[in-house]
Design a protein around this motif. Structure first.
Motif, PDB file in Angstrom:
ATOM      1  N   GLU A   1      -7.369   2.006   0.009  1.00 41.02           N
ATOM      2  CA  GLU A   1      -5.976   1.724  -0.327  1.00 41.02           C
ATOM      3  C   GLU A   1      -5.584   0.333   0.191  1.00 41.02           C
ATOM      4  OE1 GLU A   1      -3.485   4.029  -1.673  1.00 41.02           O
ATOM      5  OE2 GLU A   1      -2.205   2.271  -1.592  1.00 41.02           O
TER       6      GLU A   1
ATOM      7  N   ASN B   1      -3.221   6.240  -3.256  1.00 42.57           N
ATOM      8  CA  ASN B   1      -2.912   6.002  -4.658  1.00 42.57           C
ATOM      9  C   ASN B   1      -3.979   5.071  -5.227  1.00 42.57           C
ATOM     10  OD1 ASN B   1      -1.594   5.801  -7.051  1.00 42.57           O
ATOM     11  ND2 ASN B   1       0.360   5.179  -6.194  1.00 42.57           N
ATOM     12  N   ILE B   2      -5.139   5.676  -5.563  1.00 41.30           N
ATOM     13  CA  ILE B   2      -6.275   4.866  -5.992  1.00 41.30           C
ATOM     14  C   ILE B   2      -6.743   5.329  -7.364  1.00 41.30           C
ATOM     15  CG2 ILE B   2      -7.112   4.366  -3.666  1.00 41.30           C
ATOM     16  CD1 ILE B   2      -8.958   6.759  -3.918  1.00 41.30           C
TER      17      ILE B   2
ATOM     18  N   MET C   1      -7.421  -2.596  -1.544  1.00 39.56           N
ATOM     19  CA  MET C   1      -6.881  -2.964  -2.851  1.00 39.56           C
ATOM     20  C   MET C   1      -5.714  -3.931  -2.707  1.00 39.56           C
ATOM     21  SD  MET C   1      -7.179   0.707  -4.729  1.00 39.56           S
ATOM     22  CE  MET C   1      -6.428   0.307  -6.278  1.00 39.56           C
ATOM     23  N   VAL C   2      -4.872  -3.710  -1.706  1.00 37.56           N
ATOM     24  CA  VAL C   2      -3.764  -4.652  -1.486  1.00 37.56           C
ATOM     25  C   VAL C   2      -4.316  -6.008  -1.101  1.00 37.56           C
ATOM     26  CG1 VAL C   2      -1.556  -4.985  -0.374  1.00 37.56           C
ATOM     27  CG2 VAL C   2      -2.504  -2.707  -0.542  1.00 37.56           C
TER      28      VAL C   2
ATOM     29  N   SER D   1       0.867  -1.181   0.000  1.00 36.81           N
ATOM     30  CA  SER D   1       0.000   0.000   0.000  1.00 36.81           C
ATOM     31  C   SER D   1       0.898   1.223   0.000  1.00 36.81           C
ATOM     32  CB  SER D   1      -0.889   0.009   1.238  1.00 36.81           C
ATOM     33  OG  SER D   1      -0.144   0.423   2.362  1.00 36.81           O
ATOM     34  N   PHE D   2       0.337   2.337  -0.449  1.00 35.46           N
ATOM     35  CA  PHE D   2       1.151   3.537  -0.590  1.00 35.46           C
ATOM     36  C   PHE D   2       0.908   4.507   0.558  1.00 35.46           C
ATOM     37  CE2 PHE D   2       1.021   1.713  -4.746  1.00 35.46           C
ATOM     38  CZ  PHE D   2       2.238   2.045  -5.327  1.00 35.46           C
TER      39      PHE D   2
END
Lengths: 318, 256, 287
Positions: free
Chosen positions: B159, B91-92, B162-163, B86-87
């Protein structure tokens, strides 16, 4: 439903209804049928560019390269005085063009942003001068097609390319097929990753996708559609010359796509018709049509934020 | 314990010109453990994470994943080996729904992404995995909302979702709780506690309470160098660390 | 190729390169500071050439005409920026491309309306009309040497402006950080207007200097625009130093190509640019 927006459905319904009927009214006037055929062919070219620029995020200023290649490959590869089969040769030529696009794409996709614009421009300029300076390919005069191909499928022939009306429907079919192909691809699983790569390339790579591969395949698809448009244009007028490949050709197509509404695909059809329509109008009004055309373009950029499609959507959505 | 090392660095360094962002770092990350990384700003935490996920090339040194040397590979190959990140900065995909964000992440696991014809909405497994990830982080009410329209804290949750949707075996998390409200971070802490039963997690976080609560192993970086790695108690009692970093905060000294 | 011919060509190439630099510097300056790719930049070169031709025909003095044309170009730059470019700062780059293509149409059309489509030439000013003997049987025109010196002088002035003055400091700051410039209490809008106007003036000055050496024809702007793209891309977009090196390389290479391999001469600079981008995807002096 692959056409998500109401505006899109309304526009396409009106467009195809009118387009189907045009030859019925203009049958006697083959000049106008020819003119509209050219606009349809251009629309295919502009849609393929809209796909690459607006949806894949590859801003190219060298798209006309493939438009020209479609024409040149046909003339170079077909025997001079023998009517070949259109479908067979179209298949060969598009396949060959796809291979060339694969090689060129692998090179140009190493760069990005403004450098991508410039390297695509450079490669198409190279090809332009190659054909311009070549003696065997007719130099500036280009090459002529002496025999129009025949179009039979399994011995059945229902299209005569020498007949303007038949050719018109072939071009309209190309518009439909291109539109459907692009829409299906955009909705597909491949399209999902292509869209993601445009919206956020860094993240897409961090989710495990090789975005280079997705871009390269998209580049090949866009280029092949452009080549088909170029092939049709060469067949309509019976010649191909380096003017197919000028950067002005790429630039004009870009203008049409932006004017129509970048990335909307149906906007590309709208932009092409509007641009060509205005051009025709201005050319018949005055010798200094460029002044009117330029002013019209400037005005539309200032007034329309998302092109004509964006304006229509504002009126029709919700 | 030592034999289930899943990710390992050996003398990993990153230099920018003369600046040593990270110098000679050798660390071992174990399966089913949460490995915290702390240090003051500029200590090299994000640099380390960026190298572990392949987006940054090390100047020298090696990275091993399950014994195999992987540094220098493309970032997307890291992900395929099960290393997800993850950032720090959200960052999506801002223009699409939360579900679609996670669907992009999940799609690679279930179906060919080079399919030009099948609709992106037609795969049930992708959709279920995406929904599951959103549930895990507590975003079930936001499934069909455009990502740009949810709050900052919720975007941080997305975020993370998503990971999770990529179903990694190693999670590299860069300050997942930064910008979240108290309630939201509590939920994430609970989630991480649960996840570390089955994943290897590398967590960079500024929230000291959270990191002390969660970490099985804790590494302290300072100015690009490796100060110490150990359990939370070991690290707290290390005088070097107190001096360099933790010692500044009195209440934590007392807590130790 | 004899040594003599080699040197003549080398000087020709460098002189052409210097002129290219002058045109390209404006393009790269505007892109570097404002992030705008001005496709109408070549039209400004054309405007300079036509203006000086017109004023020479009216007044008879090249110097007076040159100064007058440059001042008019500066005013034109300010006008274009204020009326058109300024409205597009918050739009995407494609809108800017579209706007500047529209401007090409307008300028080409105005040129045709005002001055017609015949090719014109400007006489070399008398004081510079001689030739410097080079060897026994070759010589080099004084005006070309003068043109090269002017280009070098302007390059030096530009270097001084960017690296030594307050305006230059703002330009360099504006490249990296818009907010910072505004925090310094500078109106970023005025800065952009000045930079754009300087860019336009540089292109016009190139046209003025080139006028006595080249024929003044419709479409002269577009061909020079594409060559300038090659120059700034080879050098690295936004880098003035890069534009200088890129221009000299492109000038020398294309001059020699025209002599050594005439059938490929048009292609050679594009091949060169592609090779550069393959080795350095951001140009030679990328930031």
């Amino acid at each position: 439903m692959i056409f998500e927006k109401r505006t899109e459905r309304i526009f396409l319904a009106i467009f195809f209804t009118i387009a189907l009927c045009i030859p019925l009214f203009l049958e006697a006037n083959s000049f106008f049928v020819g003119k509209v055929t050219t606009i349809l062919i251009l629309a295919v070219f502009v849609m393929s560019l809209d796909f690459l620029v607006g949806r894949v995020g590859l801003v190219t200023l060298g798209h006309a390269l493939f438009y020209g290649l479609g024409g040149y490959l046909f003339v170079i590869l077909t025997p001079e005085y023998e009517a070949v089969n259109f479908w067979v040769y179209a298949f060969y030529i598009l396949g060959l063009n796809a291979l060339i696009a694969l090689v060129i794409g692998a090179v140009v996709l190493r760069t990005s942003g403004i450098y991508f614009i410039m390297i695509t421009l450079a490669i198409s300029q190279m090809a332009y001068y190659y054909f311009f300076d070549s003696l065997e390919f007719g130099g500036n005069d280009g090459l002529f097609i002496f025999m129009k191909p025949e179009t039979s499928i399994f011995g059945l022939s229902f299209l005569n390319l020498d007949n303007p009306t038949h050719f018109y429907y072939l071009a309209l079919l190309a518009v439909l097929v291109t539109l459907l192909a692009i829409k299906v691809i955009l909705r597909s699983r491949f399209g999902r990753i292509v869209e993601a790569s445009r919206l956020n390339p860094e993240r897409t790579e961090a989710l495990g996708y090789n975005i280079f591969a997705f871009r390269l395949i998209s580049y090949v698809i866009g280029s092949t559609l452009a080549a088909y448009a170029g092939l049709l244009f060469a067949l309509q007028y019976g010649y191909v010359n380096p003017q197919f490949m000028t950067w002005e050709m790429s630039g004009t197509a870009l203008v049409m796509a932006i004017l129509g509404g970048m990335g909307t695909i149906y906007g590309a059809i709208l932009g092409t018709i509007t641009y060509e329509g205005l051009l025709y109008l201005f050319e018949h009004m005055t010798q200094d049509w460029m002044l009117l055309m330029g002013s019209a373009i400037i005005l539309m950029v200032l007034l329309l934020r998302k092109g004509l499609a964006g304006y229509l959507e504002k009126l029709l959505e919700k | 314990m030592a034999n289930d090392i899943i990710l390992e660095t050996e003398s990993l360094s990153k230099h920018w010109g003369g600046i040593k962002a990270l110098n000679n770092i050798s660390l071992q990350f174990h399966d089913r453990q949460l490995h915290g990384v702390v240090g003051p700003n500029g200590a090299g935490k994000s640099t380390l994470l960026n190298m572990l996920c392949g987006t940054l090339q090390p100047t020298s040194g090696c990275i091993f994943h399950k014994g195999e040397q992987i540094e220098g590979m493309k970032p997307w190959k890291f992900v395929r080996r099960g290393i997800g990140r993850s950032f720090q900065k959200t960052n999506i995909y801002a223009d699409v729904t939360c579900l679609e964000n996670c669907a992009v992440a999940a799609q690679r696991r279930f179906t060919g992404s080079f399919n030009l014809f099948a609709s992106r909405h037609s795969n049930k497994l992708v959709r279920e995995a995406a929904e599951k990830a959103l549930h895990q982080v507590g975003l079930e009410s936001r499934i069909h909302t455009i990502a740009a329209e949810i709050s900052y804290g919720e975007q941080r949750q997305l975020e993370l979702a998503m990971v999770l949707a990529t179903d990694p075996c190693i999670l590299l998390l860069d300050e997942p709780m930064a910008g979240m409200g108290h309630e939201e971070s509590q939920r994430i802490i609970e989630l991480l506690n649960e996840l570390k039963q089955s994943y290897c997690i590398v967590l960079v976080e500024h929230d000291m309470d959270a990191i002390f609560e969660l970490s099985d192993q804790l590494t302290v970086l300072d100015n690009g160098t490796h100060l110490i790695t150990g359990t939370v108690d070991e690290v707290r009692n290390e005088p070097l660390v107190k001096e360099a970093y933790l010692g500044k905060e009195d209440d934590e000294e007392e807590a130790a | 190729m004899s040594t003599e011919l080699f040197f003549v060509q080398l000087i020709n190439g460098l002189q052409y390169g210097l002129l290219l630099f002058l045109i390209a510097s404006g393009l790269t300056l505007v892109f570097g500071v404002m992030g705008i790719l001005n496709l109408a930049h070549g039209s400004m070169y054309m405007v300079g050439a036509y203006l000086v031709w017109y004023f020479v025909a009216v007044t008879g003095s090249f110097t007076a005409s040159a100064i007058l044309s440059a001042v008019i170009a500066l005013g034109l730059g300010i006008l274009i920026e204020r009326v058109l470019i300024q409205r597009l700062y918050n739009r995407n780059h494609l809108d800017q491309v579209l706007l500047t293509i529209g401007m090409i149409f307008v300028f080409n059309s105005l040129q045709s309306i005002l001055w017609g489509n015949d090719p014109y030439g400007v006489a070399v000013p008398e004081a510079l009309s001689g030739a410097v003997p080079f060897t026994d049987n070759s010589s080099y025109p004084v005006y070309r040497i003068f043109a090269a010196l002017i280009c070098v002088a302007i390059a030096a002035a530009l270097y001084f402006l960017v690296s030594r003055t307050r305006l230059g400091m703002l330009i360099r700051a504006g490249e990296s950080n818009r907010e910072m410039v505004e925090a310094l209490g500078v109106n970023i809008k005025s800065l952009y207007t000045i930079v754009f106007a300087i860019g336009v003036m540089l292109a016009a000055i190139s046209g003025i200097i080139a006028a006595p050496m080249r024929s003044i024809v419709p479409g002269m702007g577009e061909s020079v625009l594409i060559t300038c793209f090659v120059v700034v891309v080879v050098g690295g977009m936004g880098s003035i130093k890069g534009a200088f090196v890129g221009a000299l390389l492109v000038g020398v290479i294309s001059t020699f190509a025209a002599v050594l391999m005439p059938t490929m001469s048009n292609m050679i600079i594009y091949i060169f640019m592609i090779l550069v981008l393959l080795v350095k995807p951001q140009g030679l002096f990328a930031k």
